[in-house]
Scaffold this active site. Structure first.
Site, PDB file in Angstrom:
ATOM      1  CG  PHE A 172      -2.381  -3.563  -3.901  1.00  0.00           C
ATOM      2  CD1 PHE A 172      -1.682  -4.324  -4.837  1.00  0.00           C
ATOM      3  CD2 PHE A 172      -3.732  -3.819  -3.730  1.00  0.00           C
ATOM      4  CE1 PHE A 172      -2.319  -5.305  -5.588  1.00  0.00           C
ATOM      5  CE2 PHE A 172      -4.376  -4.795  -4.481  1.00  0.00           C
ATOM      6  CZ  PHE A 172      -3.669  -5.543  -5.407  1.00  0.00           C
ATOM      7  CB  THR A 194      -2.716   6.936   6.427  1.00  0.00           C
ATOM      8  OG1 THR A 194      -2.406   5.542   6.516  1.00  0.00           O
ATOM      9  CG2 THR A 194      -2.308   7.463   5.070  1.00  0.00           C
ATOM     10  CB  ILE A 220       8.294   6.805   6.827  1.00  0.00           C
ATOM     11  CG1 ILE A 220       7.512   7.932   7.523  1.00  0.00           C
ATOM     12  CG2 ILE A 220       8.417   5.594   7.753  1.00  0.00           C
ATOM     13  CD1 ILE A 220       6.055   7.600   7.781  1.00  0.00           C
ATOM     14  CE1 TYR A 246     -14.088   1.852   4.573  1.00  0.00           C
ATOM     15  CE2 TYR A 246     -13.597   0.553   6.528  1.00  0.00           C
ATOM     16  CZ  TYR A 246     -13.176   1.209   5.390  1.00  0.00           C
ATOM     17  OH  TYR A 246     -11.850   1.233   5.072  1.00  0.00           O
TER      18      TYR A 246
END
Length: 592
Positions: A252, A261, A321, A507
């Site tokens: 996605f 990011t 962008i 994580y």
């Protein structure tokens, strides 16, 4: 005048055109996305009639399966009964949303560049363009949180020229811009300031989704920023090439979002992070089009400061962008998967450390999960294998996932795993673990319907700090949870998802039970996550590895950047955008 012979100095030889332009615009109807929860509309977790967890659809390898072991396992971990009755979302209706703040002069100016199908004031579309997929976003949008400010209109440019026109119109008419890619961020980077008095135009790059050209001889491609990861992969695959960038959100998220990011992907070891892949960027800025002059793309250059790097991690504060030139690679001739069990986390850690020093023998993707996360993955197996796996009673088992390795890589992995007491667990578990990355992403929003709030967060750190950070963060969460008065115990696990010569990306996964008080529970969850973030920073971890800063982590910037660095960021932002056309999460740094 003397004629020059071919090849003599002073002659510019004809340049061979090695770029192939695909025909037409890619249009892919491969599934409708959910508006305000994660994923495709045809896929969701739900409670079956017999009280077990099941996943609908046919999209993933586990689709259509039931998982009778998962909820009982969660009850054991969280030491409480998990309800089987699901809460019903309370999403805002049209009438609950603020009316658009219209700027008639801006709309009139836009009409000279866009047609009406590219301009929308639909309330629910405006709502979708003010949030990503952080836990805070999901609680606010789906369970009755107050929403005081959303974009006033949504614009859909179809090329760089239209994006430039939108920026110029906004500059002339006093409108601010919120760039929007795939809307997958988990940092509240799309949150609109409640004090913003100007018209806010969300600019979606959805229609800028083309593969503009491919150059197989030079391993290059030019792709528009709104192209979604799954479509980029399909389009390049048709040319026999791959980008190799696969973040967990690849289905996605967009190329522009990856750049904004400073994203990382699962196969970073083989292809690099996004800043290693992108060679040139086009950005519609308040000063005009930002890009390198000409059409030549060089493998490297040294021409003073490289201001392209200002765009990586800019999170929508530098402009829109619109496209990028990227490295592409031939499709791998073979893909292989593997999994290994280790007797302890420490043994798995030492294996990963040794593997990171193996140079070209490092697999494209390798991950180390702790025992809690391993058990979680076993509970998510269909019953024929899941229950049997749980009954094996492996007290401390750790799994690595490995993708695309050649025989020499296999030999290196096998030798190092034996050195640290590893036991092969089969290619099927490795492949299933890779595929589960995508199906498991739906569980967070499903868990919320059971009164369970869950989220992931990440950091990077040196090898020498990794195990201690894992231990201390878990201890801090347990302490804070005990003091909070929340019922049961939290679910907390960790995994090493990326390795570097100098360190790792870790994580963390956290889940707590809050019952039907989603709003109040979200505040308590935020307190726990902030405590975990504090512990990470205290013990040498970074503020982020690839999720970015947004509004969620903005307050921590003074702990990771010096006052001079913060001041320079602010001055660069003001110089580039003096009118604040792009008031994203990094603007206003003087108030941090």
């Amino acid at each position: 005048m003397a004629e020059l012979a071919a090849g003599e100095p002073g002659e510019k030889l004809p340049k061979q055109n090695t770029r192939v332009v695909p025909k037409g615009r890619p249009v892919r109807h491969d599934g409708e996305e959910n508006a305000h929860t994660w994923g495709f509309s045809d896929t969701q977790y739900q409670i079956s009639k017999d009280g077990h967890l099941e996943i609908s659809g046919t999209r993933y390898s586990t689709s259509g399966s039931k998982f009778p072991a998962l909820l009982p396992w969660m009850e054991n971990i969280m030491q409480m009964k998990v309800p089987r009755e699901q809460l019903q979302p309370r999403r805002p209706a049209h009438t609950d949303l603020p009316s658009p703040l219209r700027n008639e002069e801006f709309l009139l100016a836009l009409g000279r560049h866009l047609d009406q199908s590219q301009i929308s004031e639909d309330p629910l579309l405006r709502l979708r363009h003010c949030h990503g997929h952080s836990l805070e976003d999901m609680c606010q949008v789906n369970y009755g949180g107050s929403i005081h400010r959303i974009p006033d209109l949504v614009l859909y440019p179809e090329n760089t020229e239209q994006a430039l026109a939108i920026v110029q119109c906004a500059k002339d008419k006093g409108v601010c811009i919120l760039p929007f890619g795939g809307g997958t961020n988990v940092s509240q980077a799309l949150a609109c300031s409640e004090t913003e008095q100007r018209t806010i135009a969300a600019v979606s790059t959805k229609r800028m989704n083309r593969l503009l050209w491919v150059d197989k001889e030079n391993n290059l491609a030019c792709i528009e920023a709104g192209a979604v990861g799954r479509h980029i992969a399909a389009n390049l695959s048709a040319c026999g090439m791959t980008l190799g960038h696969e973040p967990d959100s690849v289905e996605f998220s967009t190329l522009g979002g990856w750049i904004a990011t400073k994203a990382s992907g699962m196969k970073k070891n083989r292809y690099g992070n996004i800043e290693d892949i992108v060679l040139d960027i086009e950005v519609a800025t308040p000063d005009g089009l930002f890009k390198h002059a000409g059409t030549d793309i060089w493998p490297r250059q040294s021409t003073r400061m490289d201001i392209r790097h200002l765009v990586f991690g800019s999170e929508g504060t530098m402009g829109i962008i619109t496209s990028a030139v990227v490295k592409v690679f031939p499709l791998p001739k073979v893909r292989k998967y593997g999994s290994i069990l280790f007797p302890s986390l420490e043994a798995g850690y030492q294996f990963m450390n040794d593997l990171s020093r193996s140079g070209d023998m490092l697999p494209a993707s390798v991950r180390l999960v702790d025992n809690t996360q391993f058990q979680f993955s076993m509970a998510l197996k269909p019953p024929t294998t899941g229950i049997r796996a749980l009954k094996s009673r492996i007290e401390k088992a750790y799994v690595t996932r490995i993708r695309k390795f050649d025989p020499q890589q296999m030999a290196t992995v096998s030798r190092l795993s034996r050195k640290h007491g590893g036991m092969k667990a089969g290619s099927a578990n490795g492949e299933r673990g890779y595929d589960m990355t995508f199906a498991i992403a739906y569980i967070r929003d499903f868990a919320m319907t059971l009164g369970i709030l869950a989220e992931s967060f990440e950091t990077s750190c040196a090898w020498s700090d990794a195990l201690e950070i894992c231990r201390r963060v878990k201890e801090r969460i347990l302490e804070e949870h005990s003091a909070s008065g929340l019922p049961g115990q939290p679910f907390v696990s960790s995994r090493i998802s990326q390795v570097y010569l100098t360190g790792v990306c870790i994580y963390f996964y956290l889940a707590i039970f809050v019952g039907d008080d989603i709003k109040g529970g979200a505040e308590k969850f935020s307190s726990l996550e902030e405590a975990a973030r504090d512990e990470i920073l205290l013990n040498g971890g970074s503020l982020s590895h690839h999720h970015g800063v947004g509004m969620l982590r903005r307050k921590y910037l003074p702990r990771v950047l010096s006052p001079t660095a913060l001041g320079q960021l602010h001055r660069i932002k003001v110089a580039q955008d003096p009118d604040g056309l792009f008031p994203g999460g990094l603007s206003g740094l003087e108030h941090v």
